[in-house]
Structures are given as C-alpha cells and as structure tokens.
Design a protein around this motif. Structure first.
Motif, PDB file in Angstrom:
ATOM      1  N   THR A  57     106.058 -15.866 107.783  1.00  0.00           N
ATOM      2  CA  THR A  57     104.742 -16.515 107.647  1.00  0.00           C
ATOM      3  C   THR A  57     104.300 -16.608 106.192  1.00  0.00           C
ATOM      4  N   PHE A  58     105.184 -16.237 105.283  1.00  0.00           N
ATOM      5  CA  PHE A  58     104.890 -16.340 103.850  1.00  0.00           C
ATOM      6  C   PHE A  58     103.628 -15.555 103.472  1.00  0.00           C
ATOM      7  N   GLY A  59     103.419 -14.476 104.185  1.00  0.00           N
ATOM      8  CA  GLY A  59     102.307 -13.598 103.837  1.00  0.00           C
ATOM      9  C   GLY A  59     100.969 -14.013 104.406  1.00  0.00           C
ATOM     10  N   PHE A  60     100.941 -14.956 105.351  1.00  0.00           N
ATOM     11  CA  PHE A  60      99.671 -15.418 105.913  1.00  0.00           C
ATOM     12  C   PHE A  60      99.710 -15.332 107.437  1.00  0.00           C
ATOM     13  N   ALA A  61      98.783 -14.591 107.995  1.00  0.00           N
ATOM     14  CA  ALA A  61      98.577 -14.621 109.437  1.00  0.00           C
ATOM     15  C   ALA A  61      97.841 -15.915 109.783  1.00  0.00           C
ATOM     16  N   HIS A  62      98.108 -16.489 110.952  1.00  0.00           N
ATOM     17  CA  HIS A  62      97.473 -17.750 111.299  1.00  0.00           C
ATOM     18  C   HIS A  62      97.547 -17.982 112.805  1.00  0.00           C
ATOM     19  N   TYR A  63      96.901 -19.064 113.233  1.00  0.00           N
ATOM     20  CA  TYR A  63      96.976 -19.480 114.622  1.00  0.00           C
ATOM     21  C   TYR A  63      97.860 -20.730 114.716  1.00  0.00           C
ATOM     22  N   ALA A  64      98.645 -20.801 115.773  1.00  0.00           N
ATOM     23  CA  ALA A  64      99.525 -21.946 115.998  1.00  0.00           C
ATOM     24  C   ALA A  64      99.465 -22.331 117.464  1.00  0.00           C
ATOM     25  N   LEU A  65      99.919 -23.539 117.770  1.00  0.00           N
ATOM     26  CA  LEU A  65      99.938 -23.983 119.154  1.00  0.00           C
ATOM     27  C   LEU A  65     100.830 -23.071 119.991  1.00  0.00           C
ATOM     28  N   ALA A  66     100.338 -22.726 121.180  1.00  0.00           N
ATOM     29  CA  ALA A  66     101.093 -21.831 122.047  1.00  0.00           C
ATOM     30  C   ALA A  66     102.179 -22.572 122.812  1.00  0.00           C
ATOM     31  N   ASN A  67     102.065 -23.887 122.907  1.00  0.00           N
ATOM     32  CA  ASN A  67     103.008 -24.670 123.694  1.00  0.00           C
ATOM     33  C   ASN A  67     103.846 -25.577 122.793  1.00  0.00           C
ATOM     34  N   PRO A  68     104.996 -26.000 123.266  1.00  0.00           N
ATOM     35  CA  PRO A  68     105.861 -26.857 122.455  1.00  0.00           C
ATOM     36  C   PRO A  68     105.158 -28.154 122.060  1.00  0.00           C
ATOM     37  N   LYS A  69     105.491 -28.645 120.872  1.00  0.00           N
ATOM     38  CA  LYS A  69     104.867 -29.858 120.367  1.00  0.00           C
ATOM     39  C   LYS A  69     105.066 -31.034 121.316  1.00  0.00           C
ATOM     40  N   GLU A  70     106.230 -31.125 121.944  1.00  0.00           N
ATOM     41  CA  GLU A  70     106.505 -32.238 122.843  1.00  0.00           C
ATOM     42  C   GLU A  70     105.558 -32.235 124.032  1.00  0.00           C
ATOM     43  N   GLU A  71     105.239 -31.019 124.548  1.00  0.00           N
ATOM     44  CA  GLU A  71     104.315 -30.912 125.681  1.00  0.00           C
ATOM     45  C   GLU A  71     102.903 -31.333 125.272  1.00  0.00           C
ATOM     46  N   VAL A  72     102.502 -30.961 124.061  1.00  0.00           N
ATOM     47  CA  VAL A  72     101.183 -31.336 123.548  1.00  0.00           C
ATOM     48  C   VAL A  72     101.101 -32.855 123.375  1.00  0.00           C
ATOM     49  N   GLN A  73     102.125 -33.446 122.812  1.00  0.00           N
ATOM     50  CA  GLN A  73     102.134 -34.890 122.589  1.00  0.00           C
ATOM     51  C   GLN A  73     102.085 -35.658 123.903  1.00  0.00           C
ATOM     52  N   ALA A  74     102.795 -35.173 124.911  1.00  0.00           N
ATOM     53  CA  ALA A  74     102.789 -35.849 126.209  1.00  0.00           C
ATOM     54  C   ALA A  74     101.403 -35.811 126.844  1.00  0.00           C
ATOM     55  N   ALA A  75     100.747 -34.657 126.774  1.00  0.00           N
ATOM     56  CA  ALA A  75      99.391 -34.542 127.328  1.00  0.00           C
ATOM     57  C   ALA A  75      98.402 -35.376 126.529  1.00  0.00           C
ATOM     58  N   ALA A  76      98.599 -35.440 125.221  1.00  0.00           N
ATOM     59  CA  ALA A  76      97.699 -36.211 124.362  1.00  0.00           C
ATOM     60  C   ALA A  76      97.776 -37.692 124.654  1.00  0.00           C
ATOM     61  N   GLN A  77      98.951 -38.176 125.041  1.00  0.00           N
ATOM     62  CA  GLN A  77      99.117 -39.604 125.324  1.00  0.00           C
ATOM     63  C   GLN A  77      98.145 -40.071 126.402  1.00  0.00           C
ATOM     64  N   VAL A  78      97.921 -39.233 127.406  1.00  0.00           N
ATOM     65  CA  VAL A  78      96.987 -39.562 128.484  1.00  0.00           C
ATOM     66  C   VAL A  78      95.558 -39.255 128.064  1.00  0.00           C
ATOM     67  N   ALA A  79      95.354 -38.087 127.463  1.00  0.00           N
ATOM     68  CA  ALA A  79      93.999 -37.657 127.096  1.00  0.00           C
ATOM     69  C   ALA A  79      93.346 -38.622 126.112  1.00  0.00           C
ATOM     70  N   GLU A  80      94.102 -39.147 125.170  1.00  0.00           N
ATOM     71  CA  GLU A  80      93.537 -40.062 124.176  1.00  0.00           C
ATOM     72  C   GLU A  80      92.971 -41.320 124.830  1.00  0.00           C
ATOM     73  N   GLN A  81      93.629 -41.801 125.865  1.00  0.00           N
ATOM     74  CA  GLN A  81      93.135 -43.003 126.546  1.00  0.00           C
ATOM     75  C   GLN A  81      91.842 -42.717 127.304  1.00  0.00           C
ATOM     76  N   ILE A  82      91.700 -41.491 127.811  1.00  0.00           N
ATOM     77  CA  ILE A  82      90.448 -41.105 128.462  1.00  0.00           C
ATOM     78  C   ILE A  82      89.340 -40.971 127.422  1.00  0.00           C
ATOM     79  N   LEU A  83      89.645 -40.339 126.303  1.00  0.00           N
ATOM     80  CA  LEU A  83      88.653 -40.166 125.246  1.00  0.00           C
ATOM     81  C   LEU A  83      88.174 -41.510 124.719  1.00  0.00           C
ATOM     82  N   ASP A  84      89.066 -42.496 124.644  1.00  0.00           N
ATOM     83  CA  ASP A  84      88.685 -43.829 124.181  1.00  0.00           C
ATOM     84  C   ASP A  84      87.633 -44.464 125.091  1.00  0.00           C
TER      85      ASP A  84
END
Length: 245
Positions: A31-58
């Motif tokens: 972590t190069f000396g920095f504690a942080h928060y990161a996504l708990a789920n794989p990026k591909e899963e987030v992107q797939a869910a976002a594809q639908v959610a973005e259309q609802i948000l629009d």
C-alpha cells in the motif's frame, strides 16, 4: 417510453449500493505506506451493475453526472454512490411527496428523446457539453434524412423543407409524407408546418450555436433537443414518396 417500474428500480439501485461496498485496506507492504478504502467487489461486477444503475439515475436524478451538489471525494464511484442514495430516497418518498407537495408538472428526461437524438448526444450530455449536444442532434437528423431520401445534394433545413413540401415529388426531389394527400388544408398545413419547423431549428438554433464558443444552460439545451426530437420523429415516421416514373 414505458413508465418506470419503481419496485424494479429500487431493487437494482439497492443492489448497486451493495456492489459498491468498500473494504478497509490497512497499511502494508503493498500500500506504499497508506491505509485506504477500496472496492470490496471485482471491478467487472461493479461495471456491470453500473451499466443498469446509470440508466435508472438518468431518469430520476437528471443532472447527477455533472451536478456540483455532489461533494468531491477521493473514493472510487463516489458520484454514483451519492446519486444512488438520492434516487432511492426519491423513489421511496414519491407517493408522499406528490400527496403533500402536489403535482409539479411533467419532467422531460433526455433519455426519453427519439433514439436518433439521444443516441447521438448521450456522451456529450453526460460530460456537460450541452451546446455540442444540440449540434450533434441536428447532424444526426440530417444524416438520417439524407439516407432515407437518398440525397446528398442538399442538407439540413434546405433538404427537409423540400422533402416536406406539399407539392408533388419530381425527379431528384422525393417527398416525406406524414399522411395521404387528400387535397385538403390539413395535409398542406401538416407538411408545410413540418418544413417550417426544420427551417426554424436549423437556421435559428443549429446555425447560431455552430458559431458560438460559449456553452448554453442545460435546461435551454434540453428544450432545443426536445424540439429536434419532434422533428426526428416526423422524419422517422414519414413515408418516402418518389417521383412518378
């Protein structure tokens, strides 16, 4: 466009928030000396869910992509997360809001415009380039009209004014027909009016915007593209009447 299914939308948005959960990453050798928060789920899963959610948000939080009321943050997907919380609150309280605040009138979502229009401006709209989006809508309709009529010798208002002319088609000048020519005033007014709309939009909206460097307000741009959407629907619905052989 069909009415929004509230229960379905809430299910998708709540699921999206679960996919956006963060995990704490403590300080360590990677972590190069920095504690942080990161996504708990794989990026591909987030992107797939976002594809639908973005259309609802629009459909619900119309300006979520560009709004400055969303506080900047370093966490990934923060804008999506805040907009999703707002959309869920809006959907959950919709009946209560309408009962206590009364009707606020219809709202126009850019995503409900004719596909020729929205399909050509979605990326520009999402990045806040509203003036360029209006120009893109105008160009898209022109391209579709040229293709439908099989003409490349005219464009924009000149092409559509000629195509919607109530006069009979002649060689090289096919017409667009929204209804059958019965010789009556309704037919002539309908087609002359369609040509007038095309002239007005391209000459009074599209041409000035193409020579201006300043951006226009989102609500003004939405009114413009809505007008172009009407023109797009007429061009799309019209039948081509070629010249008699």
């Amino acid at each position: 466009m069909a009415e929004l299914n509230t229960e379905w939308a809430l299910e998708k948005l709540r699921g999206f928030l679960r996919v956006l959960e963060l995990r704490y990453v403590p300080d360590g050798p990677n972590t190069f000396g920095f504690a942080h928060y990161a996504l708990a789920n794989p990026k591909e899963e987030v992107q797939a869910a976002a594809q639908v959610a973005e259309q609802i948000l629009d459909r619900i939080v119309l300006d979520w992509r560009t709004a400055d009321w969303i506080a900047p943050a370093k966490q990934a997907w923060w804008r999506h997360r805040e907009a999703t919380h707002r959309a869920i609150a809006q959907l959950e309280a919709q009946e209560e809001l309408e009962a206590n605040l009364g009707s606020v009138g219809p709202k126009l979502s850019a995503a409900s415009l004719h596909p020729w229009v929205w399909g050509s401006i979605a990326g520009l709209w999402g990045s806040g380039h509203f003036g360029e989006a209006v120009g893109a809508a105008a160009r898209a309709i022109n391209a579709q009209a040229q293709s439908k009529l099989g003409r490349r010798d005219a464009s924009e208002w000149a092409l559509l004014s000629d195509a919607f002319s109530p006069n009979r088609p002649i060689e090289g000048h096919p017409r667009l027909r929204l209804s059958e020519d019965d010789g009556g005033d309704t037919f002539r007014n309908q087609h002359a009016g369609a040509g007038d709309l095309a002239r007005g939009l391209y000459r009074a909206v599209r041409n000035p915007l193409s020579h201006e460097e300043t951006e226009i307000a989102e609500n003004v741009a939405l009114e413009y593209v809505a007008a172009f959407s009407v023109l797009a629907r007429w061009v799309d619905a019209a039948e081509v009447l070629p010249a008699d052989n």
